[in-house]
Design an enzyme around this catalytic site. Structure first.
Site, short mmCIF file in Angstrom:
data_model
loop_
_atom_site.label_atom_id
_atom_site.label_comp_id
_atom_site.label_asym_id
_atom_site.label_seq_id
_atom_site.Cartn_x
_atom_site.Cartn_y
_atom_site.Cartn_z
CB SER A 135 2.06 -15.93 4.17
OG SER A 135 1.96 -14.52 4.32
CG HIS A 145 0.14 -17.47 7.74
ND1 HIS A 145 0.31 -18.07 8.98
CD2 HIS A 145 0.85 -16.32 7.79
CE1 HIS A 145 1.10 -17.31 9.73
NE2 HIS A 145 1.44 -16.23 9.03
CG ASP A 200 1.66 -12.82 7.70
OD1 ASP A 200 1.79 -13.38 8.81
OD2 ASP A 200 2.12 -13.28 6.64
CG MET A 232 2.32 -7.16 9.54
SD MET A 232 3.61 -7.01 8.29
CE MET A 232 4.08 -8.73 8.12
CG HIS A 283 1.27 -14.33 12.37
ND1 HIS A 283 2.45 -14.44 11.65
CD2 HIS A 283 1.66 -14.02 13.64
CE1 HIS A 283 3.49 -14.21 12.44
NE2 HIS A 283 3.03 -13.94 13.65
CG MET A 296 3.16 -10.38 13.31
SD MET A 296 3.85 -10.62 11.66
CE MET A 296 2.35 -10.93 10.76
CG MET A 316 7.81 -15.07 14.30
SD MET A 316 6.67 -15.08 12.89
CE MET A 316 7.68 -14.47 11.55
CG ASP A 374 5.22 -17.09 9.54
OD1 ASP A 374 5.55 -16.97 8.34
OD2 ASP A 374 4.42 -16.32 10.11
C1 DX5 Z 1 6.51 -12.21 8.40
C2 DX5 Z 1 5.20 -12.96 8.25
C3 DX5 Z 1 5.35 -14.21 7.45
C4 DX5 Z 1 5.89 -13.95 6.07
C5 DX5 Z 1 6.07 -15.21 5.30
O1 DX5 Z 1 6.32 -11.07 9.14
O2 DX5 Z 1 4.69 -13.33 9.51
O3 DX5 Z 1 4.15 -14.94 7.42
O4 DX5 Z 1 5.13 -13.06 5.35
O5 DX5 Z 1 6.55 -14.86 4.04
P1 DX5 Z 1 7.86 -15.52 3.45
O6 DX5 Z 1 7.55 -16.95 3.28
O7 DX5 Z 1 8.04 -14.78 2.18
O8 DX5 Z 1 8.98 -15.28 4.44
ZN ZN Z 2 2.99 -14.86 9.48
#
Ligand code: DX5
Ligand code: ZN
Length: 224
Positions: A9, A34, A36, A38, A67, A69, A138, A174
């Site tokens: 990620s 990956h 993320d 947000m 991903h 969010m 998750m 994840d």
């Molecule tokens: C959390 C994300 C994950 C996260 C993974 O909100 O969706 O992908 O960043 O990072 P680690 O492996 O550090 O938990």
């Molecule tokens: Zn993620």
């Protein structure tokens, strides 16, 4: 068994050198990247959007797993698809019309994933399995990297694995994945392991990815 994949990620990468970081984890053996996304609304943090996906697409050789969010997600699916996403994952909790969101991703010619937070039951995806290529469990409440793995996610992986049966759907874990819990996650049914801090906080990315892969592969009874 679905193929084992390790997906670093980039949330934990050095954003000032994002292109180099992507190249470095790929050279170190990452199977996919990956990403993320947000929005400061669905989760209490803001990260990156389609412009950054567009910037890393030509740099990355592997697939980009986006991903999301964010809520709502539907208005942004187009932009992420156009930016070069290979797979787009949306959360069960992100809106009232999950079927519509997943169908929209497929209609854009992309693979579709469905994700759920730790407190959300696996049964919430029972009626959308025909529309997904990936199920993401998750193992932390999303929003930040570097959080501790919530052990209840293992039960959810087992429930999801049973629900998926022989369907061609990947099962992804994840949040807080490390060398120490990778084997358990795989034994519970996961075949895609996301790892942020466990990879990017390591001095040697290849050693970090190899260690996760080794733990996971031996739990599958395979050579790494
Ligand atoms: C959390 C994300 C994950 C996260 C993974 O909100 O969706 O992908 O960043 O990072 P680690 O492996 O550090 O938990
Ligand atoms: Zn993620």
């Amino acid at each position: 068994m679905r193929p084992l994949m390790i997906a670093p990620s980039i949330l934990a990468a050095d954003f000032a050198r994002l292109g180099e970081e992507v190249r470095a984890v790929e050279a170190a053996g990452a199977d996919r990247i990956h990403v993320d996304v947000m929005d400061g609304h669905f989760v209490p943090n803001i990260s990156i959007g389609p412009a950054v996906v567009r910037a890393i697409r030509p740099v990355a050789r592997t697939a980009l797993d986006i991903h999301l969010m964010i809520a709502p997600c539907d208005p942004y699916l187009d932009a992420f698809a156009a930016a070069g996403a290979d797979l787009i994952t949306v959360h069960v909790e992100a809106g009232p019309h999950l079927h519509r969101s997943l169908a929209a991703i497929r209609a854009l010619g992309k693979k579709a994933g469905v994700a759920m937070n730790p407190a959300t039951p696996v049964a919430t995806i029972e009626h959308v399995l025909d529309l997904v290529d990936r199920v993401l469990i998750m193992s932390v409440d999303p929003g930040f990297g570097g959080q501790a793995f919530i052990p209840g996610a293992l039960d959810k992986l087992r429930a999801a694995r049973a629900l998926l049966g022989a369907r061609p759907i990947d099962l992804e874990i994840d949040g807080g994945v490390t060398t120490r819990n990778a084997a358990e996650a795989v034994r519970a049914g996961a075949n895609v392991l996301v790892a942020g801090s466990a990879v990017f906080s390591a001095g040697d990315y290849k050693m970090a990815i190899d260690a996760i892969r080794q733990a996971a592969a031996s739990a599958r009874g395979e050579a790494a």
